[in-house]
Design a protein around this motif. Structure first.
Motif, PDB file in Angstrom:
ATOM      1  N   CYS A   1       0.828  -1.212   0.000  1.00 34.06           N
ATOM      2  CA  CYS A   1       0.000   0.000   0.000  1.00 34.06           C
ATOM      3  C   CYS A   1       0.858   1.257   0.000  1.00 34.06           C
ATOM      4  O   CYS A   1       0.419   2.294   0.486  1.00 34.06           O
TER       5      CYS A   1
ATOM      6  N   GLY B   1       0.704   1.761  -4.909  1.00 35.01           N
ATOM      7  CA  GLY B   1      -0.203   1.495  -3.793  1.00 35.01           C
ATOM      8  C   GLY B   1      -0.475   2.749  -2.983  1.00 35.01           C
ATOM      9  O   GLY B   1       0.289   3.708  -3.015  1.00 35.01           O
TER      10      GLY B   1
ATOM     11  N   SER C   1      -8.146   7.535   0.744  1.00 37.07           N
ATOM     12  CA  SER C   1      -9.237   7.531  -0.224  1.00 37.07           C
ATOM     13  C   SER C   1      -9.480   8.920  -0.803  1.00 37.07           C
ATOM     14  O   SER C   1     -10.522   9.166  -1.406  1.00 37.07           O
TER      15      SER C   1
ATOM     16  N   THR D   1      -9.112   9.299  -5.161  1.00 35.70           N
ATOM     17  CA  THR D   1      -9.390   7.943  -5.636  1.00 35.70           C
ATOM     18  C   THR D   1      -9.275   6.982  -4.463  1.00 35.70           C
ATOM     19  O   THR D   1      -8.692   7.307  -3.435  1.00 35.70           O
TER      20      THR D   1
ATOM     21  N   LYS E   1      -5.344   1.735  -3.236  1.00 34.28           N
ATOM     22  CA  LYS E   1      -4.846   0.939  -4.360  1.00 34.28           C
ATOM     23  C   LYS E   1      -3.832  -0.087  -3.870  1.00 34.28           C
ATOM     24  O   LYS E   1      -3.123   0.155  -2.913  1.00 34.28           O
TER      25      LYS E   1
ATOM     26  N   SER F   1      -0.456  -2.216  -4.711  1.00 34.70           N
ATOM     27  CA  SER F   1       0.754  -2.045  -5.526  1.00 34.70           C
ATOM     28  C   SER F   1       0.824  -3.082  -6.657  1.00 34.70           C
ATOM     29  O   SER F   1       0.354  -4.209  -6.509  1.00 34.70           O
ATOM     30  N   LYS F   2       1.428  -2.683  -7.768  1.00 35.23           N
ATOM     31  CA  LYS F   2       1.629  -3.580  -8.903  1.00 35.23           C
ATOM     32  C   LYS F   2       3.124  -3.742  -9.186  1.00 35.23           C
ATOM     33  O   LYS F   2       3.923  -2.834  -8.928  1.00 35.23           O
TER      34      LYS F   2
ATOM     35  N   GLY G   1       0.211   5.958  -8.091  1.00 33.32           N
ATOM     36  CA  GLY G   1      -0.797   5.051  -8.643  1.00 33.32           C
ATOM     37  C   GLY G   1      -1.829   5.774  -9.481  1.00 33.32           C
ATOM     38  O   GLY G   1      -2.279   5.268 -10.518  1.00 33.32           O
ATOM     39  N   GLU G   2      -2.220   6.971  -9.040  1.00 32.61           N
ATOM     40  CA  GLU G   2      -3.203   7.751  -9.792  1.00 32.61           C
ATOM     41  C   GLU G   2      -2.612   8.222 -11.123  1.00 32.61           C
ATOM     42  O   GLU G   2      -3.293   8.234 -12.155  1.00 32.61           O
TER      43      GLU G   2
ATOM     44  N   GLU H   1      -2.513   5.231 -13.500  1.00 28.96           N
ATOM     45  CA  GLU H   1      -3.848   4.888 -14.012  1.00 28.96           C
ATOM     46  C   GLU H   1      -4.308   5.889 -15.068  1.00 28.96           C
ATOM     47  O   GLU H   1      -5.009   5.533 -16.009  1.00 28.96           O
TER      48      GLU H   1
ATOM     49  N   ARG I   1      -7.279  -9.944  -8.021  1.00 29.99           N
ATOM     50  CA  ARG I   1      -7.450  -8.646  -7.365  1.00 29.99           C
ATOM     51  C   ARG I   1      -6.536  -8.469  -6.153  1.00 29.99           C
ATOM     52  O   ARG I   1      -6.578  -7.462  -5.483  1.00 29.99           O
TER      53      ARG I   1
END
Length: 363
Positions: free
Chosen positions: A187, A270, A274, A277, A280, A282-283, A321-322, A325, A356
């Motif tokens: 995160c 991550g 809130s 957005t 999220k 992490s990727k 993250g935003e 995206e 997910r």
């Protein structure tokens, strides 16, 4: 000695059962205005003021810490807190140390004393906060990297983003020394997570004398471990093992360590908050780097590259993250020059269960 009554005993009893109520640790101005704050302003890279609806103010000065502190350093912090903050001091979840006072006249003397002791002021607003991290080789039995050393190497390079240089938004970094993640890598805006990559080796002779086989089998989250009656030991299904090391924790003869193959990965995007957005997960950005102590030059360069590209291309207030995206993951890989590989795809045996929640992409 006179005996205490039951009620007197309850009043004087000291117990370690359960945490003490948090209110007794709040500075009086915080307690008085609890839930009644109107707004806050950043005064510089390491100072902010909160203003309540009653007109009361509280000034906060934030300094960095290396997380693992000596007793002498903590005493120095407490002496400064006693002198300027009525004895109150606050440690944040990301290892920042905050000194708070309702008296504006004490702010500059407080900062002067902190600097005189070598404490670094910063990390407030659109900057890097302190890096939250785990224990590493020195203190953790299952670590596959050295958390403290790698964090020091990264922060030496990113230091300007803590004390003066601004980013599009606040940026949280984390490091975990295994995938069990005592650190908040899942995160955080950008995180380094250490990974084992090989199925642990079993010393069957030691295992049958040192380990409880039912407990060892139960420790595996993917049911990769099963009994091996012929050896009075256990066996591991390679296809199901995800190298987490849980089995090693309860049964040391199953050795997860492999110094030649252990290393780290980098994940991004991550966040917990809130604002604008939702939270999220992490990727995966970079699948693997070998450990290169004591300075991890490739990892440090990769982290700085992502931070620099984010600083140059993201809009104001956009978290990492935003930003990704908005522009798309394909463009993120193009801008950062990071290679997209097969490791970015989730093809794990239990992929259906990790939907997910995995750091890999669904294709």
């Amino acid at each position: 000695m006179a005996w205490l009554t039951e009620e007197e005993a309850k009043k004087t009893r000291k117990t370690d059962i359960g945490p003490p109520h948090y209110e007794q640790f709040l500075p009086p101005v915080i307690k008085k205005n609890y839930g009644n704050w109107k707004y806050h302003e950043r005064l510089d890279a390491g100072t902010m003021v909160h203003v309540s609806n009653t007109g009361d103010k509280v000034f906060t000065v934030r300094v960095a810490s290396p997380r693992i502190l000596s007793t002498e350093t903590i005493r120095e912090m407490l002496d400064i807190a006693d002198k300027h903050c009525d004895g109150y001091i606050r440690f944040t979840s990301r290892n920042n140390v905050e000194f708070m006072t309702p008296d504006e006249k004490k702010v500059e003397p407080l900062k002067k004393d902190l600097k005189a002791k070598g404490f670094v002021i910063g990390g407030i607003g659109p900057r890097l906060s302190n890096i939250v991290h785990t224990q590493g080789w020195v203190h953790c039995h299952g670590a596959c990297t050295d958390a403290s050393g790698l964090v020091k190497a990264m922060m030496d390079e990113l230091f300007p983003y803590f004390v003066e240089k601004e980013l599009p938004a606040k940026t949280r970094l984390a490091l975990a020394c295994c995938v069990n993640m005592c650190g908040a890598v899942h995160c955080s805006d950008l995180a380094v997570v250490a990974v084992h990559r090989k199925v642990p080796a079993i010393d069957h002779e030691k295992l049958k004398n040192m380990c409880e086989i039912p407990t060892t089998i139960a420790s595996c989250p993917t049911r990769a471990i099963s009994p091996d009656p012929a050896k009075k030991s256990v066996k591991i299904n390679d296809e199901k093992c995800m190298y987490c090391g849980n089995c090693f924790t309860v049964c040391p003869p199953i050795n997860i360590h492999n110094p030649e193959e252990d290393g780290v990965a980098i994940v991004v995007g991550g966040k917990i908050g809130s604002l604008r957005t939702g939270p999220k997960f992490s990727k995966l950005a970079i699948p693997f780097f070998y450990n290169e102590p004591p300075r991890w030059p490739k990892v440090v360069a990769a982290v700085k590259n992502i931070i620099d590209v984010y600083a140059k291309n993201a809009r104001k207030h956009e978290r990492i993250g935003e930003w990704i995206e908005r522009i798309g993951w394909e463009r993120f890989f193009k801008l950062t020059g990071i290679e997209f590989t097969y490791q970015h795809l989730d093809d794990f045996t239990f992929m259906r269960d990790t939907m997910r929640t995995s750091a890999a992409f669904k294709w």
